[in-house]
Design a protein around this motif. Structure first.
Motif, PDB file in Angstrom:
ATOM      1  N   UNK A   1     -34.799 -39.681 -21.101  1.00  0.00           N
ATOM      2  CA  UNK A   1     -36.049 -39.818 -20.341  1.00  0.00           C
ATOM      3  C   UNK A   1     -36.992 -40.791 -21.040  1.00  0.00           C
ATOM      4  N   UNK A   2     -37.575 -41.689 -20.280  1.00  0.00           N
ATOM      5  CA  UNK A   2     -38.488 -42.693 -20.813  1.00  0.00           C
ATOM      6  C   UNK A   2     -39.796 -42.647 -20.035  1.00  0.00           C
ATOM      7  N   UNK A   3     -40.902 -42.592 -20.744  1.00  0.00           N
ATOM      8  CA  UNK A   3     -42.201 -42.554 -20.087  1.00  0.00           C
ATOM      9  C   UNK A   3     -42.425 -43.819 -19.254  1.00  0.00           C
ATOM     10  N   UNK A   4     -43.013 -43.641 -18.074  1.00  0.00           N
ATOM     11  CA  UNK A   4     -43.224 -44.799 -17.208  1.00  0.00           C
ATOM     12  C   UNK A   4     -44.320 -45.720 -17.750  1.00  0.00           C
ATOM     13  N   UNK A   5     -45.047 -45.289 -18.778  1.00  0.00           N
ATOM     14  CA  UNK A   5     -46.051 -46.175 -19.381  1.00  0.00           C
ATOM     15  C   UNK A   5     -45.410 -47.209 -20.304  1.00  0.00           C
ATOM     16  N   UNK A   6     -44.148 -47.017 -20.697  1.00  0.00           N
ATOM     17  CA  UNK A   6     -43.516 -47.926 -21.646  1.00  0.00           C
ATOM     18  C   UNK A   6     -43.333 -49.305 -21.023  1.00  0.00           C
ATOM     19  N   UNK A   7     -43.517 -50.303 -21.873  1.00  0.00           N
ATOM     20  CA  UNK A   7     -43.339 -51.682 -21.435  1.00  0.00           C
ATOM     21  C   UNK A   7     -42.282 -52.365 -22.321  1.00  0.00           C
ATOM     22  N   UNK A   8     -42.256 -53.685 -22.292  1.00  0.00           N
ATOM     23  CA  UNK A   8     -41.163 -54.410 -22.921  1.00  0.00           C
ATOM     24  C   UNK A   8     -40.941 -54.038 -24.380  1.00  0.00           C
ATOM     25  N   UNK A   9     -42.034 -53.889 -25.118  1.00  0.00           N
ATOM     26  CA  UNK A   9     -41.882 -53.647 -26.556  1.00  0.00           C
ATOM     27  C   UNK A   9     -41.179 -52.325 -26.828  1.00  0.00           C
ATOM     28  N   UNK A  10     -41.652 -51.249 -26.200  1.00  0.00           N
ATOM     29  CA  UNK A  10     -41.039 -49.940 -26.435  1.00  0.00           C
ATOM     30  C   UNK A  10     -39.628 -49.882 -25.866  1.00  0.00           C
ATOM     31  N   UNK A  11     -39.451 -50.412 -24.660  1.00  0.00           N
ATOM     32  CA  UNK A  11     -38.141 -50.323 -24.006  1.00  0.00           C
ATOM     33  C   UNK A  11     -37.078 -51.130 -24.735  1.00  0.00           C
ATOM     34  N   UNK A  12     -37.440 -52.287 -25.249  1.00  0.00           N
ATOM     35  CA  UNK A  12     -36.457 -53.114 -25.960  1.00  0.00           C
ATOM     36  C   UNK A  12     -35.822 -52.344 -27.096  1.00  0.00           C
ATOM     37  N   UNK A  13     -36.654 -51.633 -27.861  1.00  0.00           N
ATOM     38  CA  UNK A  13     -36.113 -50.855 -28.972  1.00  0.00           C
ATOM     39  C   UNK A  13     -35.296 -49.670 -28.478  1.00  0.00           C
ATOM     40  N   UNK A  14     -35.856 -48.896 -27.560  1.00  0.00           N
ATOM     41  CA  UNK A  14     -35.212 -47.651 -27.149  1.00  0.00           C
ATOM     42  C   UNK A  14     -33.879 -47.896 -26.444  1.00  0.00           C
ATOM     43  N   UNK A  15     -33.845 -48.858 -25.547  1.00  0.00           N
ATOM     44  CA  UNK A  15     -32.606 -49.135 -24.822  1.00  0.00           C
ATOM     45  C   UNK A  15     -31.532 -49.704 -25.737  1.00  0.00           C
ATOM     46  N   UNK A  16     -31.935 -50.492 -26.714  1.00  0.00           N
ATOM     47  CA  UNK A  16     -30.981 -51.030 -27.674  1.00  0.00           C
ATOM     48  C   UNK A  16     -30.482 -49.931 -28.609  1.00  0.00           C
ATOM     49  N   UNK A  17     -31.394 -49.120 -29.110  1.00  0.00           N
ATOM     50  CA  UNK A  17     -31.039 -48.072 -30.061  1.00  0.00           C
ATOM     51  C   UNK A  17     -30.138 -47.016 -29.428  1.00  0.00           C
ATOM     52  N   UNK A  18     -30.399 -46.680 -28.171  1.00  0.00           N
ATOM     53  CA  UNK A  18     -29.617 -45.646 -27.489  1.00  0.00           C
ATOM     54  C   UNK A  18     -28.309 -46.173 -26.907  1.00  0.00           C
ATOM     55  N   UNK A  19     -28.182 -47.489 -26.842  1.00  0.00           N
ATOM     56  CA  UNK A  19     -27.013 -48.117 -26.209  1.00  0.00           C
ATOM     57  C   UNK A  19     -26.858 -47.640 -24.771  1.00  0.00           C
ATOM     58  N   UNK A  20     -27.987 -47.547 -24.071  1.00  0.00           N
ATOM     59  CA  UNK A  20     -27.978 -47.079 -22.685  1.00  0.00           C
ATOM     60  C   UNK A  20     -27.060 -47.952 -21.840  1.00  0.00           C
ATOM     61  N   UNK A  21     -26.222 -47.289 -21.045  1.00  0.00           N
ATOM     62  CA  UNK A  21     -25.272 -48.011 -20.198  1.00  0.00           C
ATOM     63  C   UNK A  21     -25.862 -48.281 -18.816  1.00  0.00           C
ATOM     64  N   UNK A  22     -26.667 -47.334 -18.318  1.00  0.00           N
ATOM     65  CA  UNK A  22     -27.322 -47.471 -17.013  1.00  0.00           C
ATOM     66  C   UNK A  22     -28.798 -47.164 -17.184  1.00  0.00           C
ATOM     67  N   UNK A  23     -29.634 -47.928 -16.503  1.00  0.00           N
ATOM     68  CA  UNK A  23     -31.073 -47.720 -16.515  1.00  0.00           C
ATOM     69  C   UNK A  23     -31.533 -47.459 -15.088  1.00  0.00           C
TER      70      UNK A  23
END
Length: 547
Positions: A109-131
């Motif tokens: 789960x990702x807060x809808x307030x997150x923008x490029x800076x937060x998402x870049x780290x989280x999606x890379x760190x989690x190795x998310x396959x689908x967003x």
């Protein structure tokens, strides 16, 4: 994804033997609902801006969960794969989690307030396959933002958009086709059904080390918290739970998404906080319980008083995220007619302490409650020795709901060999066993229930060409509990004002809620002989408005 949930195996035998881990998953709970009450209304999801209302019975909920699960498998999602979900409180959020659980995938789960800076780290760190994200929400184009990020996210195979009309829409890929009727659907749904110790949720918490930390939870750790919580709040299958707190926070996820299903109860989701709409939903849906941070309680009580629209079905409002002012409890009790419950918890554990329904009201504003069953707390000095009642010190806890660890950051798990977890908070425990948070040893500001990553924002300020020294500290706010103030020393011949600072941080793609709302410029900052900034002195100056 390989999960390193090292905190789970050592305590498994004891947790099961003591009855704290229920050995069930959300699949088991949903299947039980379908068996016992298939045609009972399970979920009502309301979009405030459009007025759209979507309802599911438990039979419909399970069918759609199967459908989306098979659809996710068509996108290459399998066991232990991460599905990132940056949605408001829409029905697609709930169904995405249930679908992930059907095939052993893990929701992030990702807060809808997150923008490029937060998402870049989280999606890379989690190795998310689908967003999965909105096409747009509250005027912001999420699809455009994530599409721009995708080339730098090698693991992210697919963006699924809710509210769009294209080939990548949620309806086209997941909820529209009758995937559950495909010849291979039964095999897909049976292949990787997760167990109670498998990781089911990866959720990021604002770090004090300059980057967010991925908290890993299993079905056992989440349910070990939800079940005693529900029992203490006297919730059951007749309860109707309003959730306006974001389900991308543990509050919304555990008690708005999971808990109603575990109880065979009803959930009502509100995607944008609007107190008049909340009153309408409480009245029309017969809401009996809700949980949110202090600003929600303030707004609801004030609006009920101003409009004269009562909320007669609401029995309990559990308030967490910041201490509740005494006058607010009195006002809310008079306006709402509901019991006001104080609570404290963490992403890593869920709710840790709450007041009880039969407690005097004063405990709701003088304490943060007593431990839930399965939770132990203690306050220790700097050497780890327990302190007597009433004396403040470091707060440690040992809980059946303690998380499995931080993803790929086991050195930060903060849990000793006896399972005591260092919360990073300062507290005292009174002679009755009730907790009061008195401060923080960690560098975090909590604004309206949202943790501000202080270290990260300070690091960005140091990149400003006019800034020589920077520190971010909290200052009190009646509605939000705390707001953030940046205190800076400019470089010789340079200057900085609040609009300039805000524009600079916006350019760094920081979530708006993380940007300090006040700026103080000084000639110097109080510091130790070694040069470390003394934030406690800045906070003291802030409290006395001497900055």
């Amino acid at each position: 994804m390989e999960f390193d949930a090292v905190l789970l195996p050592p305590r498994r035998a004891a947790m099961v033997a003591q009855g704290w881990w229920p050995e069930r998953t959300i699949n088991d709970a949903l299947d039980a609902c379908v068996a016992v009450c298939p045609d009972q209304l399970a979920l009502t999801a309301v979009q405030v801006e459009t007025g759209e209302v979507t309802r599911f019975t438990y039979r419909e909920l399970a069918r759609m969960a199967d459908r989306i699960a098979v659809g996710l498998s068509r996108l290459g999602v399998g066991k232990n794969d991460i599905v990132a979900c940056q949605l408001p409180n829409w029905w697609q959020f709930t169904l995405t989690y249930l679908a992930c659980s059907r095939i052993g995938a893990v929701i992030n789960p990702l807060m809808h307030i997150f923008r490029e800076r937060e998402l870049s780290f989280m999606l890379q760190h989690s190795e998310a396959k689908v967003m999965i994200a909105p096409h747009t929400f509250r005027g912001f184009d999420f699809e455009q933002m994530i599409t721009a990020l995708q080339p730098n996210l090698p693991h992210l195979r697919q963006l699924v958009v809710v509210g769009g009309n294209g080939a990548n829409s949620f309806d086209a890929l997941l909820s529209g086709p009758a995937w559950e009727q495909a010849p291979d659907a039964a095999a897909i749904l049976a292949l990787h059904r997760p167990g109670p110790d498998d990781i089911t949720q990866l959720i990021y918490t604002s770090g004090t080390t300059g980057e967010p930390k991925g908290v890993m939870h299993s079905a056992n750790t989440t349910m070990a918290n939800i079940l005693p919580y529900a029992q203490r709040m006297q919730l059951d299958s007749e309860s109707v739970v309003l959730m306006a707190s974001p389900m991308a926070h543990q509050t919304g996820f555990m008690y708005g998404l999971m808990m109603p299903i575990l109880l065979k109860a009803r959930a009502v989701l509100q995607d944008i906080w609007e107190p008049k709409k909340a009153i309408e939903l409480i009245r029309t849906e017969g809401v009996t319980f809700t949980m949110a941070s202090t600003p929600f309680l303030t707004d609801l009580a004030r609006t009920v008083t101003e409009t004269g629209q009562s909320v007669p079905t609401l029995r309990t409002f559990l308030c967490a995220g910041a201490p509740i002012p005494g006058p607010l409890v009195e006002q809310a009790r008079a306006a709402l007619g509901a019991k006001i419950v104080s609570a404290w918890g963490m992403t890593e554990n869920g709710a840790v302490t709450t007041t009880c329904l039969d407690d005097d009201d004063e405990r709701a504003f003088n304490t943060d409650g007593c431990p839930l069953p399965g939770v132990e707390i203690k306050v220790v000095d700097g050497d780890g020795h327990p302190l007597p009642a009433g004396q403040p010190g470091k707060l440690l806890l040992r809980a059946c709901s303690n998380f499995g660890g931080y993803l790929h950051r086991p050195h930060l798990n903060g849990t000793d060999a006896e399972d005591w977890f260092d919360t990073g908070d300062l507290a005292r425990i009174d002679e009755r066993g009730y907790l009061r948070i008195t401060g923080r040893s960690k560098d975090v500001i909590i604004r309206g229930g949202e943790n501000i990553p202080v270290v990260e924002i300070e690091s960005l300020l140091y990149r400003h060409p006019a800034v020589a020294l920077a520190a971010i500290v909290a200052y009190p706010d009646e509605r939000l509990g705390e707001r953030a103030c940046a205190v800076v020393v400019p470089k010789p011949g340079q200057s900085l004002d609040l609009p300039g600072m805000v524009e600079f941080l916006k350019a760094q793609k920081v979530a708006l809620q993380y940007i300090p709302e006040r700026l103080v410029v000084r000639d110097d900052l109080p510091s130790t002989p070694s040069g470390k900034i003394q934030k406690f002195r800045l906070r003291e100056l802030m409290r006395h408005s001497a900055l």
